[in-house]
Design a protein around this motif. Structure first.
Motif, PDB file in Angstrom:
ATOM      1  N   PHE A  20      42.577  95.249  29.837  1.00 21.73           N
ATOM      2  CA  PHE A  20      41.199  95.074  29.379  1.00 21.73           C
ATOM      3  C   PHE A  20      40.736  96.304  28.595  1.00 21.73           C
ATOM      4  N   SER A  21      41.037  97.483  29.100  1.00 28.98           N
ATOM      5  CA  SER A  21      40.653  98.718  28.411  1.00 28.98           C
ATOM      6  C   SER A  21      41.294  98.792  27.034  1.00 28.98           C
ATOM      7  N   GLN A  22      42.546  98.362  26.937  1.00 32.85           N
ATOM      8  CA  GLN A  22      43.229  98.379  25.650  1.00 32.85           C
ATOM      9  C   GLN A  22      42.582  97.386  24.684  1.00 32.85           C
ATOM     10  N   GLN A  23      42.170  96.231  25.179  1.00 33.53           N
ATOM     11  CA  GLN A  23      41.515  95.248  24.324  1.00 33.53           C
ATOM     12  C   GLN A  23      40.183  95.774  23.811  1.00 33.53           C
ATOM     13  N   VAL A  24      39.433  96.438  24.674  1.00 34.16           N
ATOM     14  CA  VAL A  24      38.144  97.002  24.263  1.00 34.16           C
ATOM     15  C   VAL A  24      38.358  98.103  23.225  1.00 34.16           C
ATOM     16  N   ALA A  25      39.362  98.947  23.441  1.00 37.17           N
ATOM     17  CA  ALA A  25      39.648 100.020  22.488  1.00 37.17           C
ATOM     18  C   ALA A  25      40.056  99.447  21.136  1.00 37.17           C
ATOM     19  N   THR A  26      40.851  98.399  21.145  1.00 38.21           N
ATOM     20  CA  THR A  26      41.278  97.763  19.897  1.00 38.21           C
ATOM     21  C   THR A  26      40.078  97.172  19.163  1.00 38.21           C
ATOM     22  N   LEU A  27      39.202  96.507  19.892  1.00 41.49           N
ATOM     23  CA  LEU A  27      38.009  95.929  19.276  1.00 41.49           C
ATOM     24  C   LEU A  27      37.118  97.013  18.676  1.00 41.49           C
ATOM     25  N   ALA A  28      36.923  98.104  19.406  1.00 43.09           N
ATOM     26  CA  ALA A  28      36.101  99.206  18.899  1.00 43.09           C
ATOM     27  C   ALA A  28      36.720  99.812  17.641  1.00 43.09           C
ATOM     28  N   MET A  29      38.038  99.950  17.633  1.00 46.64           N
ATOM     29  CA  MET A  29      38.711 100.523  16.473  1.00 46.64           C
ATOM     30  C   MET A  29      38.570  99.602  15.254  1.00 46.64           C
ATOM     31  N   ARG A  30      38.701  98.298  15.480  1.00 52.92           N
ATOM     32  CA  ARG A  30      38.551  97.350  14.369  1.00 52.92           C
ATOM     33  C   ARG A  30      37.143  97.379  13.801  1.00 52.92           C
ATOM     34  N   ARG A  31      36.146  97.477  14.669  1.00 53.88           N
ATOM     35  CA  ARG A  31      34.759  97.547  14.178  1.00 53.88           C
ATOM     36  C   ARG A  31      34.517  98.827  13.396  1.00 53.88           C
ATOM     37  N   GLN A  32      35.115  99.936  13.860  1.00 53.74           N
ATOM     38  CA  GLN A  32      34.965 101.207  13.149  1.00 53.74           C
ATOM     39  C   GLN A  32      35.607 101.114  11.763  1.00 53.74           C
ATOM     40  N   ILE A  33      36.776 100.501  11.702  1.00 51.73           N
ATOM     41  CA  ILE A  33      37.460 100.345  10.416  1.00 51.73           C
ATOM     42  C   ILE A  33      36.639  99.458   9.488  1.00 51.73           C
ATOM     43  N   ASP A  34      36.074  98.379   9.998  1.00 52.11           N
ATOM     44  CA  ASP A  34      35.230  97.499   9.181  1.00 52.11           C
ATOM     45  C   ASP A  34      34.006  98.241   8.656  1.00 52.11           C
ATOM     46  N   ALA A  35      33.392  99.068   9.511  1.00 51.25           N
ATOM     47  CA  ALA A  35      32.217  99.837   9.090  1.00 51.25           C
ATOM     48  C   ALA A  35      32.596 100.838   7.998  1.00 51.25           C
ATOM     49  N   GLU A  36      33.721 101.513   8.173  1.00 48.22           N
ATOM     50  CA  GLU A  36      34.157 102.481   7.168  1.00 48.22           C
ATOM     51  C   GLU A  36      34.494 101.781   5.855  1.00 48.22           C
ATOM     52  N   ARG A  37      35.081 100.604   5.936  1.00 47.00           N
ATOM     53  CA  ARG A  37      35.414  99.830   4.735  1.00 47.00           C
ATOM     54  C   ARG A  37      34.136  99.435   3.998  1.00 47.00           C
ATOM     55  N   SER A  38      33.100  99.061   4.745  1.00 50.05           N
ATOM     56  CA  SER A  38      31.823  98.694   4.129  1.00 50.05           C
ATOM     57  C   SER A  38      31.187  99.884   3.419  1.00 50.05           C
ATOM     58  N   VAL A  39      31.221 101.036   4.066  1.00 52.36           N
ATOM     59  CA  VAL A  39      30.655 102.244   3.455  1.00 52.36           C
ATOM     60  C   VAL A  39      31.445 102.616   2.210  1.00 52.36           C
ATOM     61  N   ALA A  40      32.768 102.514   2.287  1.00 56.36           N
ATOM     62  CA  ALA A  40      33.587 102.840   1.111  1.00 56.36           C
ATOM     63  C   ALA A  40      33.269 101.883  -0.042  1.00 56.36           C
ATOM     64  N   GLY A  41      33.024 100.615   0.277  1.00 59.49           N
ATOM     65  CA  GLY A  41      32.661  99.658  -0.762  1.00 59.49           C
ATOM     66  C   GLY A  41      31.336 100.003  -1.401  1.00 59.49           C
ATOM     67  N   LEU A  42      30.367 100.406  -0.605  1.00 60.20           N
ATOM     68  CA  LEU A  42      29.063 100.795  -1.154  1.00 60.20           C
ATOM     69  C   LEU A  42      29.179 102.034  -2.036  1.00 60.20           C
ATOM     70  N   VAL A  43      29.988 102.997  -1.593  1.00 57.62           N
ATOM     71  CA  VAL A  43      30.175 104.219  -2.386  1.00 57.62           C
ATOM     72  C   VAL A  43      30.864 103.880  -3.708  1.00 57.62           C
ATOM     73  N   ALA A  44      31.883 103.037  -3.651  1.00 58.42           N
ATOM     74  CA  ALA A  44      32.589 102.649  -4.883  1.00 58.42           C
ATOM     75  C   ALA A  44      31.666 101.880  -5.820  1.00 58.42           C
ATOM     76  N   GLU A  45      30.845 101.020  -5.246  1.00 61.18           N
ATOM     77  CA  GLU A  45      29.902 100.250  -6.064  1.00 61.18           C
ATOM     78  C   GLU A  45      28.895 101.170  -6.745  1.00 61.18           C
TER      79      GLU A  45
END
Length: 66
Positions: A20-45
């Motif tokens: 369960f802890s590993q699943q939560v960590a994976t989910l948190a990491m994916r959300r962090q990556i999605d957030a960083e991808r969104s910010v990078a898209g805004l900066v590029a735009e």
């Protein structure tokens, strides 16, 4: 030597908690990556957008003579 049923249950519970802890960590990491991808898209735009004309007296050149 026999294994106690309580120790088996404890081991199984520990494995479930670890999974369960590993699943939560994976989910948190994916959300962090999605957030960083969104910010990078805004900066590029913003970087690729044409520059708006700067009003007089703002930006460009700073006069530091006294």
């Amino acid at each position: 030597m026999s294994i106690d049923s309580a120790s088996l249950a404890t081991g199984a519970l520990a494995q479930q908690n670890a999974a369960f802890s590993q699943q939560v960590a994976t989910l948190a990491m994916r959300r962090q990556i999605d957030a960083e991808r969104s910010v990078a898209g805004l900066v590029a735009e913003t970087a690729s957008a044409p520059a708006a004309p700067v009003p007089p007296g703002q930006g460009r050149v700073l006069d530091v003579t006294v």
